[in-house]
Design a protein around this motif. Sequence first.
Motif, PDB file in Angstrom:
ATOM      1  N   ASP A 159      -0.066  -3.565   4.075  1.00  0.00           N
ATOM      2  CA  ASP A 159       1.390  -3.682   4.158  1.00  0.00           C
ATOM      3  C   ASP A 159       1.948  -2.426   3.495  1.00  0.00           C
ATOM      4  O   ASP A 159       2.059  -2.351   2.273  1.00  0.00           O
ATOM      5  N   ILE A 160       2.263  -1.413   4.305  1.00  0.00           N
ATOM      6  CA  ILE A 160       2.628  -0.101   3.750  1.00  0.00           C
ATOM      7  C   ILE A 160       4.033  -0.153   3.154  1.00  0.00           C
ATOM      8  O   ILE A 160       5.024  -0.386   3.853  1.00  0.00           O
ATOM      9  N   ALA A 161       4.089   0.085   1.835  1.00  0.00           N
ATOM     10  CA  ALA A 161       5.362   0.083   1.135  1.00  0.00           C
ATOM     11  C   ALA A 161       5.966   1.477   1.051  1.00  0.00           C
ATOM     12  O   ALA A 161       7.182   1.652   1.132  1.00  0.00           O
ATOM     13  N   LEU A 162       5.110   2.488   0.891  1.00  0.00           N
ATOM     14  CA  LEU A 162       5.576   3.864   0.726  1.00  0.00           C
ATOM     15  C   LEU A 162       4.579   4.831   1.350  1.00  0.00           C
ATOM     16  O   LEU A 162       3.385   4.519   1.473  1.00  0.00           O
ATOM     17  N   GLY A 168       1.889  -0.155  -5.567  1.00  0.00           N
ATOM     18  CA  GLY A 168       0.903  -0.674  -4.630  1.00  0.00           C
ATOM     19  C   GLY A 168      -0.461  -0.042  -4.819  1.00  0.00           C
ATOM     20  O   GLY A 168      -0.721   0.657  -5.813  1.00  0.00           O
ATOM     21  N   LEU A 169      -1.323  -0.283  -3.841  1.00  0.00           N
ATOM     22  CA  LEU A 169      -2.680   0.258  -3.834  1.00  0.00           C
ATOM     23  C   LEU A 169      -2.725   1.530  -2.997  1.00  0.00           C
ATOM     24  O   LEU A 169      -1.831   1.791  -2.202  1.00  0.00           O
ATOM     25  N   ALA A 170      -3.801   2.297  -3.158  1.00  0.00           N
ATOM     26  CA  ALA A 170      -3.986   3.496  -2.338  1.00  0.00           C
ATOM     27  C   ALA A 170      -5.478   3.798  -2.239  1.00  0.00           C
ATOM     28  O   ALA A 170      -6.273   3.379  -3.085  1.00  0.00           O
ATOM     29  N   LEU A 171      -5.830   4.528  -1.191  1.00  0.00           N
ATOM     30  CA  LEU A 171      -7.176   5.076  -1.052  1.00  0.00           C
ATOM     31  C   LEU A 171      -7.094   6.576  -1.324  1.00  0.00           C
ATOM     32  O   LEU A 171      -6.384   7.300  -0.614  1.00  0.00           O
ATOM     33  N   VAL A 172      -7.802   7.014  -2.353  1.00  0.00           N
ATOM     34  CA  VAL A 172      -7.731   8.411  -2.782  1.00  0.00           C
ATOM     35  C   VAL A 172      -9.154   8.942  -2.917  1.00  0.00           C
ATOM     36  O   VAL A 172     -10.049   8.227  -3.394  1.00  0.00           O
ATOM     37  N   GLN A 173      -9.377  10.191  -2.511  1.00  0.00           N
ATOM     38  CA  GLN A 173     -10.720  10.758  -2.564  1.00  0.00           C
ATOM     39  C   GLN A 173     -11.235  10.869  -3.993  1.00  0.00           C
ATOM     40  O   GLN A 173     -10.475  11.072  -4.936  1.00  0.00           O
ATOM     41  N   ARG A 174     -12.547  10.732  -4.119  1.00  0.00           N
ATOM     42  CA  ARG A 174     -13.200  10.690  -5.424  1.00  0.00           C
ATOM     43  C   ARG A 174     -12.839  11.887  -6.300  1.00  0.00           C
ATOM     44  O   ARG A 174     -12.652  11.756  -7.517  1.00  0.00           O
ATOM     45  N   TRP A 227       0.821  -1.207   0.000  1.00  0.00           N
ATOM     46  CA  TRP A 227       0.000   0.000   0.000  1.00  0.00           C
ATOM     47  C   TRP A 227       0.854   1.255   0.000  1.00  0.00           C
ATOM     48  O   TRP A 227       1.969   1.279   0.544  1.00  0.00           O
ATOM     49  N   ILE A 228       0.297   2.311  -0.581  1.00  0.00           N
ATOM     50  CA  ILE A 228       0.853   3.661  -0.435  1.00  0.00           C
ATOM     51  C   ILE A 228      -0.051   4.395   0.543  1.00  0.00           C
ATOM     52  O   ILE A 228      -1.256   4.556   0.284  1.00  0.00           O
ATOM     53  N   ALA A 229       0.488   4.797   1.671  1.00  0.00           N
ATOM     54  CA  ALA A 229      -0.282   5.532   2.671  1.00  0.00           C
ATOM     55  C   ALA A 229      -0.258   7.013   2.309  1.00  0.00           C
ATOM     56  O   ALA A 229       0.809   7.602   2.142  1.00  0.00           O
ATOM     57  N   VAL A 230      -1.436   7.604   2.178  1.00  0.00           N
ATOM     58  CA  VAL A 230      -1.542   9.005   1.773  1.00  0.00           C
ATOM     59  C   VAL A 230      -1.756   9.874   3.000  1.00  0.00           C
ATOM     60  O   VAL A 230      -2.709   9.666   3.763  1.00  0.00           O
ATOM     61  N   THR A 258       0.696  12.497  -5.669  1.00  0.00           N
ATOM     62  CA  THR A 258       1.890  11.659  -5.587  1.00  0.00           C
ATOM     63  C   THR A 258       1.505  10.194  -5.468  1.00  0.00           C
ATOM     64  O   THR A 258       2.102   9.322  -6.108  1.00  0.00           O
ATOM     65  N   ALA A 259       0.495   9.924  -4.661  1.00  0.00           N
ATOM     66  CA  ALA A 259       0.033   8.542  -4.502  1.00  0.00           C
ATOM     67  C   ALA A 259      -0.441   7.971  -5.835  1.00  0.00           C
ATOM     68  O   ALA A 259      -0.146   6.816  -6.169  1.00  0.00           O
ATOM     69  N   LEU A 260      -1.183   8.762  -6.615  1.00  0.00           N
ATOM     70  CA  LEU A 260      -1.663   8.287  -7.910  1.00  0.00           C
ATOM     71  C   LEU A 260      -0.498   7.932  -8.836  1.00  0.00           C
ATOM     72  O   LEU A 260      -0.536   6.921  -9.551  1.00  0.00           O
TER      73      LEU A 260
END
Length: 298
Positions: A222-225, A242-248, A195-198, A232-234
């Motif tokens: 599992d936070i990778a970055l 990895g994956l990320a949670l980003v606002q709509r 995961w990428i933690a934002v 930046t996350a995108l």
Amino acid sequence: MLDLRQLRYFVAVAETEHVGRAAEQLHISQSPLSRQIAQLEKELGLVLFERERQRIRLTSDGRVFLVEARALLTHAGRLENLGRRLGRGEEGGLCVGYVPDAMHTGLLPAALRTLRLERPGIHVALYGQRSAEQFEGLRQRSLDIALVQEPPAEDDPDLRSALLLEDPLLLVAPAGHPLAEKAGLVPEDLDGQPWIAVESSHDPGWRDAFVASCVAAGFTPDIALDAAEPLTALGLVASGFGLALVQRSMVRSTAPGVAVRELPWHSGSARLWAAWHRVDLRPVVGAFRATVLDAAPA
């Protein structure tokens, strides 16, 4: 009574930590600058600097005083500008603090567009600041309205606030990732994935809060970055990290290489609040606050 000139001298020395360089910036010689700083310390009964040969550093009291001195000088500059505008028959200006979410959600641009149509003579100054800095700006009256990620305390004697919007968090995965096309995603599908933690705020505990929110939703990341902001996350997701949670609002026009999925069972969202001082000194401030509140989606 504090001398604004002395405060400007103090700030210049504090920021350069060198009397000579500060004197060059101020276009004065070193001796009168040193005398003014010494006189300020004497009048305050306070040691602002530690002096070691060619080096000069702020004391702990000096660092506290620097924050307030900057705020006072900012407000003094704004007051002078306001006076000149009023003297020319203009309505004055607005000082607006904001966090990046206020821009990319479109809420602040919409409010500014309405303001320009209704009051074309208004001068607007925008300040991108952290929420805590904006709250201080409201108290110091150097800001008229603040657009922040969290509200002031409910029992704050000076500040008021209103929730403007909740921007749902969506799952963003690299294009071609097994989860990009999988039907009926469940929390277990996300468990153990990189995961990428934002960063969602400037709270030192934001990372722990992110992990806790994931665990509450039923999976452990599992936070990778870490990413300082959603764009930046995108980019990192598109690169396959990895994956990320980003606002709509950030993924309405997604870049190539990214797949977006809704998670109906995940209730997380990025929030945006408006905050202001309880006392309106000028009608235009109240009018713009109403414009901001009207710009918020229903």
